[in-house]
Write a protein that holds these residues in place. Sequence first.
Motif, PDB file in Angstrom:
ATOM      1  N   ALA A 262       2.860 -26.211   9.029  1.00 47.17           N
ATOM      2  CA  ALA A 262       3.899 -26.134  10.059  1.00 47.17           C
ATOM      3  C   ALA A 262       3.705 -24.866  10.874  1.00 47.17           C
ATOM      4  N   ALA A 263       4.529 -24.764  11.946  1.00 48.86           N
ATOM      5  CA  ALA A 263       4.504 -23.604  12.853  1.00 48.86           C
ATOM      6  C   ALA A 263       3.143 -23.510  13.555  1.00 48.86           C
ATOM      7  N   PHE A 264       2.748 -22.312  13.998  1.00 48.77           N
ATOM      8  CA  PHE A 264       1.432 -22.149  14.636  1.00 48.77           C
ATOM      9  C   PHE A 264       0.784 -20.840  14.232  1.00 48.77           C
ATOM     10  N   TYR A 265       0.841 -20.581  12.912  1.00 48.01           N
ATOM     11  CA  TYR A 265       0.227 -19.376  12.340  1.00 48.01           C
ATOM     12  C   TYR A 265      -0.624 -19.757  11.134  1.00 48.01           C
ATOM     13  N   ILE A 266      -1.654 -18.938  10.893  1.00 45.14           N
ATOM     14  CA  ILE A 266      -2.487 -19.091   9.716  1.00 45.14           C
ATOM     15  C   ILE A 266      -2.745 -17.689   9.171  1.00 45.14           C
ATOM     16  N   PHE A 267      -2.816 -17.565   7.834  1.00 47.83           N
ATOM     17  CA  PHE A 267      -2.812 -16.244   7.192  1.00 47.83           C
ATOM     18  C   PHE A 267      -4.010 -16.131   6.257  1.00 47.83           C
ATOM     19  N   PRO A 268      -5.208 -15.903   6.808  1.00 42.67           N
ATOM     20  CA  PRO A 268      -6.433 -15.869   5.994  1.00 42.67           C
ATOM     21  C   PRO A 268      -6.494 -14.645   5.077  1.00 42.67           C
ATOM     22  N   LYS A 269      -7.313 -14.801   4.021  1.00 40.75           N
ATOM     23  CA  LYS A 269      -7.518 -13.725   3.060  1.00 40.75           C
ATOM     24  C   LYS A 269      -8.919 -13.153   3.203  1.00 40.75           C
ATOM     25  N   LEU A 270      -9.014 -11.823   3.175  1.00 40.96           N
ATOM     26  CA  LEU A 270     -10.282 -11.107   3.243  1.00 40.96           C
ATOM     27  C   LEU A 270     -10.787 -10.796   1.840  1.00 40.96           C
ATOM     28  N   ASP A 271     -12.083 -10.868   1.655  1.00 39.38           N
ATOM     29  CA  ASP A 271     -12.698 -10.397   0.415  1.00 39.38           C
ATOM     30  C   ASP A 271     -12.859  -8.886   0.548  1.00 39.38           C
ATOM     31  N   VAL A 272     -11.904  -8.138  -0.026  1.00 38.08           N
ATOM     32  CA  VAL A 272     -11.896  -6.687   0.188  1.00 38.08           C
ATOM     33  C   VAL A 272     -13.099  -6.006  -0.445  1.00 38.08           C
ATOM     34  N   LYS A 273     -13.657  -6.603  -1.501  1.00 33.32           N
ATOM     35  CA  LYS A 273     -14.854  -6.020  -2.107  1.00 33.32           C
ATOM     36  C   LYS A 273     -16.063  -6.204  -1.207  1.00 33.32           C
ATOM     37  N   LYS A 274     -16.185  -7.373  -0.625  1.00 37.75           N
ATOM     38  CA  LYS A 274     -17.314  -7.640   0.274  1.00 37.75           C
ATOM     39  C   LYS A 274     -17.268  -6.730   1.501  1.00 37.75           C
ATOM     40  N   PHE A 275     -16.073  -6.569   2.082  1.00 38.40           N
ATOM     41  CA  PHE A 275     -15.942  -5.800   3.320  1.00 38.40           C
ATOM     42  C   PHE A 275     -15.510  -4.354   3.080  1.00 38.40           C
ATOM     43  N   HIS A 276     -15.311  -3.993   1.815  1.00 38.66           N
ATOM     44  CA  HIS A 276     -14.902  -2.629   1.445  1.00 38.66           C
ATOM     45  C   HIS A 276     -13.623  -2.210   2.148  1.00 38.66           C
ATOM     46  N   ILE A 277     -12.684  -3.115   2.268  1.00 40.93           N
ATOM     47  CA  ILE A 277     -11.470  -2.822   3.026  1.00 40.93           C
ATOM     48  C   ILE A 277     -10.419  -2.189   2.123  1.00 40.93           C
ATOM     49  N   LYS A 278      -9.951  -1.030   2.561  1.00 42.09           N
ATOM     50  CA  LYS A 278      -8.862  -0.343   1.872  1.00 42.09           C
ATOM     51  C   LYS A 278      -7.642  -0.169   2.767  1.00 42.09           C
ATOM     52  N   ASP A 279      -7.829  -0.374   4.062  1.00 38.31           N
ATOM     53  CA  ASP A 279      -6.758  -0.153   5.035  1.00 38.31           C
ATOM     54  C   ASP A 279      -6.805  -1.303   6.038  1.00 38.31           C
ATOM     55  N   ASP A 280      -5.832  -2.224   5.939  1.00 39.76           N
ATOM     56  CA  ASP A 280      -5.886  -3.411   6.799  1.00 39.76           C
ATOM     57  C   ASP A 280      -5.505  -3.111   8.241  1.00 39.76           C
ATOM     58  N   GLU A 281      -4.706  -2.065   8.466  1.00 40.37           N
ATOM     59  CA  GLU A 281      -4.409  -1.694   9.844  1.00 40.37           C
ATOM     60  C   GLU A 281      -5.662  -1.150  10.527  1.00 40.37           C
ATOM     61  N   LYS A 282      -6.449  -0.386   9.804  1.00 45.89           N
ATOM     62  CA  LYS A 282      -7.722   0.107  10.351  1.00 45.89           C
ATOM     63  C   LYS A 282      -8.650  -1.068  10.662  1.00 45.89           C
ATOM     64  N   PHE A 283      -8.660  -2.072   9.781  1.00 45.87           N
ATOM     65  CA  PHE A 283      -9.447  -3.275  10.056  1.00 45.87           C
ATOM     66  C   PHE A 283      -9.029  -3.901  11.385  1.00 45.87           C
ATOM     67  N   ALA A 284      -7.709  -4.044  11.599  1.00 50.78           N
ATOM     68  CA  ALA A 284      -7.223  -4.659  12.836  1.00 50.78           C
ATOM     69  C   ALA A 284      -7.593  -3.817  14.051  1.00 50.78           C
ATOM     70  N   LEU A 285      -7.528  -2.493  13.921  1.00 47.80           N
ATOM     71  CA  LEU A 285      -7.918  -1.610  15.030  1.00 47.80           C
ATOM     72  C   LEU A 285      -9.414  -1.679  15.296  1.00 47.80           C
ATOM     73  N   ASP A 286     -10.213  -1.746  14.235  1.00 47.92           N
ATOM     74  CA  ASP A 286     -11.669  -1.841  14.404  1.00 47.92           C
ATOM     75  C   ASP A 286     -12.047  -3.151  15.093  1.00 47.92           C
ATOM     76  N   LEU A 287     -11.406  -4.239  14.691  1.00 49.93           N
ATOM     77  CA  LEU A 287     -11.667  -5.530  15.332  1.00 49.93           C
ATOM     78  C   LEU A 287     -11.276  -5.487  16.804  1.00 49.93           C
ATOM     79  N   LEU A 288     -10.138  -4.885  17.089  1.00 52.51           N
ATOM     80  CA  LEU A 288      -9.673  -4.769  18.473  1.00 52.51           C
ATOM     81  C   LEU A 288     -10.681  -3.999  19.317  1.00 52.51           C
ATOM     82  N   ARG A 289     -11.163  -2.879  18.807  1.00 54.54           N
ATOM     83  CA  ARG A 289     -12.062  -2.037  19.595  1.00 54.54           C
ATOM     84  C   ARG A 289     -13.452  -2.636  19.700  1.00 54.54           C
ATOM     85  N   ASP A 290     -13.899  -3.340  18.650  1.00 54.81           N
ATOM     86  CA  ASP A 290     -15.247  -3.918  18.668  1.00 54.81           C
ATOM     87  C   ASP A 290     -15.309  -5.223  19.453  1.00 54.81           C
ATOM     88  N   LYS A 291     -14.333  -6.113  19.200  1.00 51.82           N
ATOM     89  CA  LYS A 291     -14.409  -7.477  19.733  1.00 51.82           C
ATOM     90  C   LYS A 291     -13.313  -7.816  20.725  1.00 51.82           C
TER      91      LYS A 291
END
Length: 502
Positions: A428-457
């Motif tokens: 329902a609705a129009f949202y999807i909430f994917p999960k990241l493999d934090v070990k694969k991407f070494h993600i410790k800060d999801d806000e930084k991930f969103a900022l990096d994606l914004l600046r890169d892509k």
Amino acid sequence: MQTDIFSKRLNEVMKTKKIKQIDLIRQAAERGIKLGKSQISQYVSGKTLPRHNVMAVLAEILGVEAAWLRGEAAQTAAADADGQVEQEHKGKQKRGSDMREFGKSTKLDNVLYDVRGPVVDEAMRMERAGTHILKLNIGNPAPFGFRTPDEVIYDMSQQLTECQGYSDSKGLFSARKAIMQYAQIKNIPNVSIDDIYTGNGVSELINLCMSALLDDGDEVLIPSPDYPLWTACVTLAGGKAVHYICDEQAEWYPDIADMRAKITDRTKAIVIINPNNPTGALYPKEILQQIVDLARERQLIIFSDEIYDRLVMDGAEHVSIASMAPDLFCITFSGLSKSHMVAGYRIGWMILSGNKNCARGYIEGLNMLSNMRLCSNVPAQSIVQTALGGYQSVQNYVKPGGRVYEQREFIYNQLKDIPGITVVKPKAAFYIFPKLDVKKFHIKDDEKFALDLLRDKKILLIHGGGFNWQQPDHFRVVYLPRIEVLETAAEKLADFFEYYRQ
């Protein structure tokens, strides 16, 4: 020690200028520096010194010299700065040579709304600099070509001359009558026209409900992930938002055991968001019944946010939890923003149902606050009867071949094929909430991930933390753009995840 000097001066300036730790975090983010709460706590307590670039940003925010803040400035300069802080603190500067500063209320210290937070602020800065941003961050249908039904626009235009004055504080009779009849279709019991309140969107009504209910320290159970306005409104009203887990392994349904474990003597209510934002989950009767049973056992109010109840796919049925709880006091929220693509019109409503005898005092409070705001948007109220009656064009969007349905299919298939990404298909609705493999991407800060994606892509989306999800391993995608736009976004995301490591 240098750390002691830095800590002393940092605390002095923060106190003098009434700057809180959360203010430092936000203002640093606006300047491109990501700071966590633990980092700021270490600086304040004198456990560590910031890096030079962070020190420079902190000094800029506080309006002092970085060298002085570090304790490295000459003695005279330090003395001058110390003296200035002391003078400001004691208010001894001459009239006319200083300026009174007004800070935000301390009630906002722990209020966060990152759906329009630091990542969005950075996107706006980039846009002002001429960068085109692909926005997958907010559920606003209009920019993506979803049109308001012509009949709705026509009927509003015909009634504008009759909408120049205030309406009844709860709303126009015609609007509330149509909503009452809608409640009957949804099998919501014990509802009269006096139990219907219109609002400037559901957001206003959520705020009104929390303000009327909560004393300082009262608790409300809210899902995690949630739509963050719920947590913000509880906090602003002086209450405590207690988050129960929704289980990704079980179609994102609420974890009833976790919900039960978090009820205390201060708990007043349970909030459900069904259909859910940000996960797109739709709760079956079995889950709703368990929530009703728990609320009945512990004598709790049920707040049900059902703004997406007409955006349900795959032949599923939406059930209003209030229809299953005639003996409990329930408030059901809905509106036209999503189903009729009129987000800017700001028209929502709430329906009081069930056992209202136990909530007489609370209802008095609701009426008082409703009266204080005079009324909601009268032109928008004028279209409720038209919108809820007759043919419902939204049904074309959510069936096979319809835009919302096909866009959901596309983005789901694209995301699940990206290595390191897993995703539950929304219903329902129009949202999807994917999960990241934090070990694969070494993600410790999801806000930084969103900022990096914004600046890169140049793609704007909201990280899971923006929805009060505690782990840095999720993000929300809005799939309102047309498939050709989603295709571009999916290609950029796939490329980004091939190389991204935090």
